[in-house]
Design a protein around this motif. Sequence first.
Motif, PDB file in Angstrom:
ATOM      1  N   HIS A 137     -37.437  86.413  18.381  1.00 35.06           N
ATOM      2  CA  HIS A 137     -37.857  87.775  18.497  1.00 35.06           C
ATOM      3  C   HIS A 137     -38.101  89.122  17.802  1.00 35.06           C
ATOM      4  CE1 HIS A 137     -37.831  89.807  23.033  1.00 35.06           C
ATOM      5  NE2 HIS A 137     -38.952  90.109  21.968  1.00 35.06           N
ATOM      6  N   GLU A 156     -32.297  90.030  18.763  1.00 39.63           N
ATOM      7  CA  GLU A 156     -30.633  90.140  19.915  1.00 39.63           C
ATOM      8  C   GLU A 156     -30.837  88.900  20.757  1.00 39.63           C
ATOM      9  OE1 GLU A 156     -31.017  93.416  22.789  1.00 39.63           O
ATOM     10  OE2 GLU A 156     -30.573  94.900  20.373  1.00 39.63           O
ATOM     11  N   ASP A 157     -32.065  87.957  20.764  1.00 40.31           N
ATOM     12  CA  ASP A 157     -32.594  86.771  22.263  1.00 40.31           C
ATOM     13  C   ASP A 157     -33.084  85.711  21.795  1.00 40.31           C
ATOM     14  OD1 ASP A 157     -34.965  88.671  22.291  1.00 40.31           O
ATOM     15  OD2 ASP A 157     -34.156  89.261  24.937  1.00 40.31           O
ATOM     16  N   TYR A 158     -33.927  84.854  22.154  1.00 42.00           N
ATOM     17  CA  TYR A 158     -34.980  83.620  21.855  1.00 42.00           C
ATOM     18  C   TYR A 158     -35.107  83.900  23.592  1.00 42.00           C
ATOM     19  CZ  TYR A 158     -32.059  82.838  17.764  1.00 42.00           C
ATOM     20  OH  TYR A 158     -30.708  82.429  16.513  1.00 42.00           O
ATOM     21  N   HIS A 159     -36.849  83.750  22.557  1.00 43.47           N
ATOM     22  CA  HIS A 159     -37.945  82.807  23.750  1.00 43.47           C
ATOM     23  C   HIS A 159     -38.075  81.547  23.429  1.00 43.47           C
ATOM     24  CE1 HIS A 159     -38.443  87.257  26.093  1.00 43.47           C
ATOM     25  NE2 HIS A 159     -38.188  87.289  25.112  1.00 43.47           N
ATOM     26  N   VAL A 212     -36.367  84.989  28.554  1.00 38.37           N
ATOM     27  CA  VAL A 212     -35.418  84.932  27.594  1.00 38.37           C
ATOM     28  C   VAL A 212     -34.327  83.623  27.982  1.00 38.37           C
ATOM     29  CG1 VAL A 212     -33.035  85.527  27.670  1.00 38.37           C
ATOM     30  CG2 VAL A 212     -34.939  87.382  27.525  1.00 38.37           C
ATOM     31  N   HIS A 224     -28.850  84.833  25.211  1.00 34.63           N
ATOM     32  CA  HIS A 224     -29.000  86.618  24.667  1.00 34.63           C
ATOM     33  C   HIS A 224     -27.485  85.884  23.717  1.00 34.63           C
ATOM     34  CE1 HIS A 224     -28.706  90.597  24.631  1.00 34.63           C
ATOM     35  NE2 HIS A 224     -29.822  90.650  24.849  1.00 34.63           N
ATOM     36  N   VAL A 225     -27.331  87.174  22.340  1.00 37.44           N
ATOM     37  CA  VAL A 225     -26.422  87.353  22.097  1.00 37.44           C
ATOM     38  C   VAL A 225     -24.799  87.728  22.824  1.00 37.44           C
ATOM     39  CG1 VAL A 225     -27.463  89.716  21.421  1.00 37.44           C
ATOM     40  CG2 VAL A 225     -25.422  88.472  19.430  1.00 37.44           C
ATOM     41  N   LYS A 226     -25.269  88.563  23.944  1.00 34.06           N
ATOM     42  CA  LYS A 226     -23.953  89.533  24.262  1.00 34.06           C
ATOM     43  C   LYS A 226     -23.824  87.366  24.358  1.00 34.06           C
ATOM     44  CE  LYS A 226     -27.004  90.142  28.485  1.00 34.06           C
ATOM     45  NZ  LYS A 226     -26.692  89.096  28.996  1.00 34.06           N
ATOM     46  N   ASP A 227     -24.012  86.381  25.426  1.00 36.56           N
ATOM     47  CA  ASP A 227     -24.209  85.415  25.822  1.00 36.56           C
ATOM     48  C   ASP A 227     -23.176  84.761  24.852  1.00 36.56           C
ATOM     49  OD1 ASP A 227     -24.776  86.448  29.030  1.00 36.56           O
ATOM     50  OD2 ASP A 227     -25.842  85.577  28.281  1.00 36.56           O
ATOM     51  N   LYS A 244     -24.246  89.977  16.326  1.00 41.00           N
ATOM     52  CA  LYS A 244     -25.794  89.954  16.164  1.00 41.00           C
ATOM     53  C   LYS A 244     -26.639  89.231  15.486  1.00 41.00           C
ATOM     54  CE  LYS A 244     -24.438  93.047  12.117  1.00 41.00           C
ATOM     55  NZ  LYS A 244     -24.343  94.432  11.454  1.00 41.00           N
TER      56      LYS A 244
END
Length: 345
Positions: free
Chosen positions: A47, A65-68, A84, A87-90, A96
């Motif tokens: 993404h 930062e994330d995937y869809h 989403v 997410h990278v935060k998870d 990053k």
Amino acid sequence: MPEDTVKHIDFTELNKKAISKPLISHIYTADPSAHVFNGKIYIYPSHDIDAGEAFDDLGSHFAMEDYHVISMDSINSEAVDNGVALHVKDIPWAEKQLWAPDAHEKDGKYYLFFPAKAYDGIFRIGVAISASPTGPFTAQPEAIKGSFSIDPAVFKDDDGNYYMYFGGLWGGQLQRWRSESFNPDEPKNPTAFIPKDNEPALLPLVAKLTDDLLEFSESPKQLEILDAAGNLLLAGDIGRRFFEASWMHKYNGNYYFSYSTGDTHLICYAIGDNPYGPFTFQGILLEPVVGWTSHHSICEVENKWYLFYHDSSLSNGVTHLRSVKLAEITYNVDGTIVPLKPYTD
């Protein structure tokens, strides 16, 4: 495609000549890995976002930062963005740069395989699991042991074994593993440790996965790409040598390994008789698209074969803002693939 060339492109006219239109246009997506699960098409792209990072050969501007997950009921139906998925935060171990992913299914579970830069600045490959092909996915707490570099592509063979193909040069750090351990990034030069032009090119890696698809069941092996005379392609052969974007598919009993040549902007392919190779170079699959990178997948849908790829035509040539497309591919009688031009003359 060189920046000076992009500046002189009439994108209105270019888009009229494109053999395919972006599957979705409300976000930017790239590096599509396509699969058919339960009769439906699922595409796992990266993404793209504009994070304001400086453009460099390390790929810092690719700051995803994330995937869809994109889904399609059929090859001609509307593509749906399912939101989403991860997410990278998870991801506990990842800092990053969620670059090109892939996915697969086993026993009713769905596995997302992805590269990310860990807190030590080294790219590793992780796994996340979901009960649904669209996610959300839950990441494993650690990256795959022994994994490194980028662009995982997971292939399921007819015998039920799963293999991961991976690796990428420059920002993908593959050249920094020539000694089987990571060479410090000093100086910060993406071409440091690249072989000389007259030396064999760096090779992609392959490893069989464990039954639970969470680890390598063996040490990664180099996948040899040979010329017609049986010699390894050389590092200076930039129109044919491997750079990134591994993909494996099987057609009429043969194994097709396809990949990007990176700085020469081609998708090429080679053919072998087993998942480990060696593979003999065959030719070009896709000619250069607008945008620096080229990354793809090949998927069979209802007895026809399709190339999923991206370009930067929707963003008027912005390198890191790309859009996923697809086009049908056809095979010659001898098993070679008819090359595609992304834009008509």
